[in-house]
Write a protein that holds these residues in place. Structure first.
Motif, short mmCIF file in Angstrom:
data_model
loop_
_atom_site.label_atom_id
_atom_site.label_comp_id
_atom_site.label_asym_id
_atom_site.label_seq_id
_atom_site.Cartn_x
_atom_site.Cartn_y
_atom_site.Cartn_z
N CYS A 43 -1.35 35.54 -19.36
CA CYS A 43 -2.33 35.38 -18.50
C CYS A 43 -2.83 34.11 -19.64
N GLY A 44 -3.96 33.13 -19.81
CA GLY A 44 -4.02 32.25 -21.06
C GLY A 44 -3.24 32.21 -21.34
N GLY A 45 -3.18 31.73 -22.33
CA GLY A 45 -2.41 31.66 -24.18
C GLY A 45 -1.21 32.45 -24.49
N THR A 46 -1.80 34.09 -24.03
CA THR A 46 -0.63 34.06 -24.19
C THR A 46 0.70 34.24 -23.42
N ALA A 47 0.35 33.59 -21.94
CA ALA A 47 1.50 32.70 -21.34
C ALA A 47 1.89 31.70 -21.54
N ILE A 48 0.81 30.63 -22.25
CA ILE A 48 1.63 29.81 -22.70
C ILE A 48 2.41 30.18 -23.62
N GLY A 49 2.42 30.78 -24.95
CA GLY A 49 3.20 31.96 -25.66
C GLY A 49 4.99 32.04 -25.62
N PRO A 58 2.03 29.40 -32.37
CA PRO A 58 1.91 29.82 -33.53
C PRO A 58 0.42 29.99 -34.64
N TRP A 59 -1.20 29.20 -33.58
CA TRP A 59 -1.69 29.29 -34.71
C TRP A 59 -2.71 30.21 -33.56
N ASP A 60 -2.59 30.73 -32.81
CA ASP A 60 -2.84 31.85 -31.73
C ASP A 60 -2.97 33.36 -32.82
N ASP A 61 -4.51 33.86 -31.93
CA ASP A 61 -4.62 35.34 -33.00
C ASP A 61 -5.04 36.28 -31.59
N ASP A 62 -5.24 35.89 -30.09
CA ASP A 62 -5.19 36.76 -29.84
C ASP A 62 -4.52 37.02 -28.84
N ILE A 63 -4.53 38.08 -27.64
CA ILE A 63 -4.30 38.58 -26.17
C ILE A 63 -4.42 38.34 -25.23
N ASP A 64 -3.96 37.94 -24.44
CA ASP A 64 -4.78 37.64 -22.47
C ASP A 64 -3.59 38.60 -21.81
N LEU A 65 -4.43 39.24 -21.10
CA LEU A 65 -3.75 40.27 -19.96
C LEU A 65 -4.50 39.58 -18.07
N GLY A 66 -3.71 39.86 -17.73
CA GLY A 66 -4.47 39.85 -16.18
C GLY A 66 -3.98 40.89 -15.23
N MET A 67 -5.30 41.36 -14.90
CA MET A 67 -4.87 42.54 -13.84
C MET A 67 -5.61 42.38 -12.79
N ASP A 129 -7.34 41.77 -25.27
CA ASP A 129 -8.10 40.69 -23.61
C ASP A 129 -7.48 40.84 -22.58
N ILE A 130 -8.60 41.87 -21.58
CA ILE A 130 -8.06 42.36 -20.74
C ILE A 130 -8.97 41.19 -19.46
N PHE A 131 -9.16 41.11 -18.37
CA PHE A 131 -9.20 39.99 -17.50
C PHE A 131 -9.25 40.51 -16.41
N CYS A 132 -9.92 40.30 -15.93
CA CYS A 132 -9.75 41.13 -14.11
C CYS A 132 -9.94 40.13 -13.01
N PHE A 133 -8.94 40.03 -12.59
CA PHE A 133 -8.51 38.44 -11.23
C PHE A 133 -9.20 39.30 -9.48
N ASP A 134 -10.00 39.00 -9.49
CA ASP A 134 -10.58 39.67 -8.32
C ASP A 134 -10.31 38.74 -6.63
N ASN A 135 -10.28 38.68 -5.78
CA ASN A 135 -9.47 38.07 -4.28
C ASN A 135 -10.55 37.30 -4.28
N TYR A 266 2.02 21.45 -20.01
CA TYR A 266 1.81 22.47 -20.73
C TYR A 266 2.96 22.89 -21.88
N MET A 267 4.73 22.10 -21.35
CA MET A 267 4.89 22.70 -22.78
C MET A 267 4.64 22.28 -24.22
N GLU A 268 4.22 20.67 -24.27
CA GLU A 268 3.78 20.03 -24.88
C GLU A 268 2.75 21.28 -26.12
#
Length: 292
Positions: A43-49, A58-67, A129-135, A266-268
């Motif tokens: 998710c987040g910037g990791t999904a864009i990347g 190219p300039w990002d320094d973290d990993i965003d994951l959702g569950m 980084d792990i983000f919890c997606f709730d109902n 978002y592709m720009e």
């Protein structure tokens, strides 16, 4: 007073080394999830990347994951059992001084601390980084009430711990926001609101529909409310897509998620003053990643 700078340049080789280290962490994470049937999604910037660059921005320094909640809780359970020495979990449940509603899974023997972590004396390594997606409620008025309650309690939780937060506005808005943040910080401390109390309030709102079948899920604690909302049918079934030298789970309709989250462009590549990273004050690759 305060910080509005969201982007700081790294030495190119340092950033590349950090990204390679995070890919190594991702390999272990993905293997653990595959083994235990834990379905995550970038998710987040990791999904864009992943979509725009087939890897890191190219300039990002973290990993965003959702569950979603059930997978998130399953992960927390098995990660400690299988990787209790190699990796550690830090979140508001494991450390009441941790000021945000996400989980960091970090490599022991490494150090990655930004200014806020240093001020709070949080010892955290290179992490994902792990983000919890709730109902969330299907009906718009109910969703807005749920989201605003969760977001407000979540922001109070941050301000209880951090009186000088990074903000996402400039100019006169920044000055007003920072003044309000500092007043809220001291007010919450004077009134003896504990971080745990605020965290529990935030979680109660976020998990209001935990046992209700809903069409959408959301991470409710972004800098601005109502941002990370996604239809379950746009997540599942997740699909494998290239990210750097490996493959990760992506939402099946990741483009829909990105357009809602970031807009149709978002592709720009954004201009430098709109870029965002999390450059640390302290970074140590340790023996674990010394030769990566």
């Amino acid at each position: 007073m305060g910080k509005t700078m969201l982007y700081k340049e790294y030495e190119p080789e340092v950033l590349k080394k950090l990204q390679r280290a995070e890919v190594e962490i991702l390999k272990d994470f993905d293997e653990l999830c595959q083994k235990h049937g834990i379905d995550y999604f970038v998710c987040g910037g990791t999904a864009i990347g992943g979509v725009r660059h087939q890897g890191f921005i190219p300039w990002d320094d973290d990993i965003d994951l959702g569950m979603t909640r059930e997978h998130y809780e399953h992960f927390l359970e098995v990660a400690e059992q299988e990787y209790g020495e190699k990796y550690k979990i830090v979140n508001a449940d494991t450390n009441p001084d941790f000021p945000v509603t996400l989980t960091k899974w970090y490599r022991t023997g490494t150090v990655f601390r930004n200014e806020e972590m240093i001020n709070l004396d949080l010892h955290i390594g290179i992490a994902i980084d792990i983000f919890c997606f709730d109902n969330v409620a299907d009906e718009l008025p109910k969703f807005r009430r749920q989201a605003m309650r969760a977001w407000t309690w979540g922001k109070l939780m941050v301000l209880r711990q951090v009186g000088n937060p990074t903000i996402y506005v400039d100019g006169w808005k920044a000055k007003i926001t920072l003044l309000v943040a500092k007043l809220a910080h001291w007010g919450l401390k004077v009134l003896h609101f504990s971080p745990q109390f605020l965290y529990k309030k935030a979680m109660k709102a976020a998990m209001q529909y935990k046992d209700v079948h809903t069409k959408r899920v959301a991470y409710l604690f972004d800098p601005t409310p109502y941002t990370s909302v996604i239809d379950k049918r746009d997540i599942y079934p997740t699909v494998r897509r290239k990210f750097e030298t490996i493959e990760l789970n992506f939402p099946c309709h990741v483009e829909k998620y990105l357009e809602r989250r970031y807009g149709s462009n978002y592709m720009e590549l954004p201009p430098e003053d709109k870029r965002h990273n999390h450059a640390p004050e302290e970074l140590d690759f340790g023996r674990e990643f010394a030769d990566i």
